[in-house]
Scaffold this motif. Structure first.
Motif, PDB file in Angstrom:
ATOM      1  N   ASN A 174       0.850  -1.179   0.000  1.00 12.93           N
ATOM      2  CA  ASN A 174       0.000   0.000   0.000  1.00 12.93           C
ATOM      3  C   ASN A 174       0.891   1.235   0.000  1.00 12.93           C
ATOM      4  O   ASN A 174       1.586   1.513   0.979  1.00 12.93           O
ATOM      5  N   LEU A 175       0.878   1.963  -1.078  1.00 14.47           N
ATOM      6  CA  LEU A 175       1.713   3.162  -1.192  1.00 14.47           C
ATOM      7  C   LEU A 175       0.896   4.446  -1.115  1.00 14.47           C
ATOM      8  O   LEU A 175       1.330   5.498  -1.571  1.00 14.47           O
ATOM      9  N   SER A 176      -0.288   4.381  -0.498  1.00 12.97           N
ATOM     10  CA  SER A 176      -1.156   5.555  -0.427  1.00 12.97           C
ATOM     11  C   SER A 176      -0.524   6.707   0.362  1.00 12.97           C
ATOM     12  O   SER A 176      -0.826   7.868   0.100  1.00 12.97           O
ATOM     13  N   HIS A 177       0.376   6.397   1.291  1.00 13.50           N
ATOM     14  CA  HIS A 177       1.011   7.438   2.101  1.00 13.50           C
ATOM     15  C   HIS A 177       1.996   8.290   1.304  1.00 13.50           C
ATOM     16  O   HIS A 177       2.410   9.339   1.764  1.00 13.50           O
ATOM     17  N   ILE A 178       2.348   7.887   0.100  1.00  8.01           N
ATOM     18  CA  ILE A 178       3.284   8.657  -0.716  1.00  8.01           C
ATOM     19  C   ILE A 178       2.714  10.042  -1.020  1.00  8.01           C
ATOM     20  O   ILE A 178       3.454  11.002  -1.188  1.00  8.01           O
ATOM     21  N   GLY A 179       1.407  10.171  -1.048  1.00  7.89           N
ATOM     22  CA  GLY A 179       0.768  11.456  -1.317  1.00  7.89           C
ATOM     23  C   GLY A 179       1.058  12.531  -0.280  1.00  7.89           C
ATOM     24  O   GLY A 179       0.857  13.718  -0.544  1.00  7.89           O
TER      25      GLY A 179
END
Length: 138
Positions: A119-124
């Motif tokens: 889950n790479l949603s935190h890259i935002g």
């Protein structure tokens, strides 16, 4: 170690291929006010040589409320610290919270070879990022 903790001028710390665990996060958070560059994890060279290192995240008894908070970091490398067979919720939470707490000034982020990150949603949350390395992420 006490000498290092008392040393407030340190801007770069490289802990790659060192036998440290995620329990170092509170120490890094509390100390080193000028820290702008942090390297943690295992390099490919060390893995290729089959050197025995302890797991950055132990396989049991993970405390999810421990995370890294260094808003002045500009370069963060967390190479090959998370490579279990499947994601573990507590580790995902630690990584997510740490990345968000360090996101303010990050210019370069390297999460290479963390094969369990899915889950790479935190890259935002990274507003200043110029370089993102995701080499060998599943």
């Amino acid at each position: 170690t006490d000498y290092l903790i008392a040393h407030e001028l340190i801007e770069t710390i490289d802990l790659r291929d060192c036998n440290v665990t995620y329990l170092i996060f509170p120490h890094l958070t509390r100390h080193f006010p000028r820290l702008t560059t942090l390297y943690i994890g295992q390099t490919e060279h060390k893995v290729e040589l089959n050197k025995t290192l302890i797991d950055f995240f132990p396989r049991n008894d993970i405390e999810a409320d421990i995370y890294l908070k260094k808003p002045k970091l500009k370069y963060l490398c967390l190479e090959n610290i998370y490579s279990f067979e499947r994601p573990i919720e507590q580790i995902d939470n630690i990584l997510h919270t740490s990345l968000v707490q360090c996101s303010e000034q990050i210019r370069v982020l390297d999460l290479s070879r963390n094969t369990t990150i899915d889950n790479l949603s935190h890259i935002g949350c990274f507003k200043q990022i110029h370089s993102l390395s995701l080499y060998d992420i599943a």
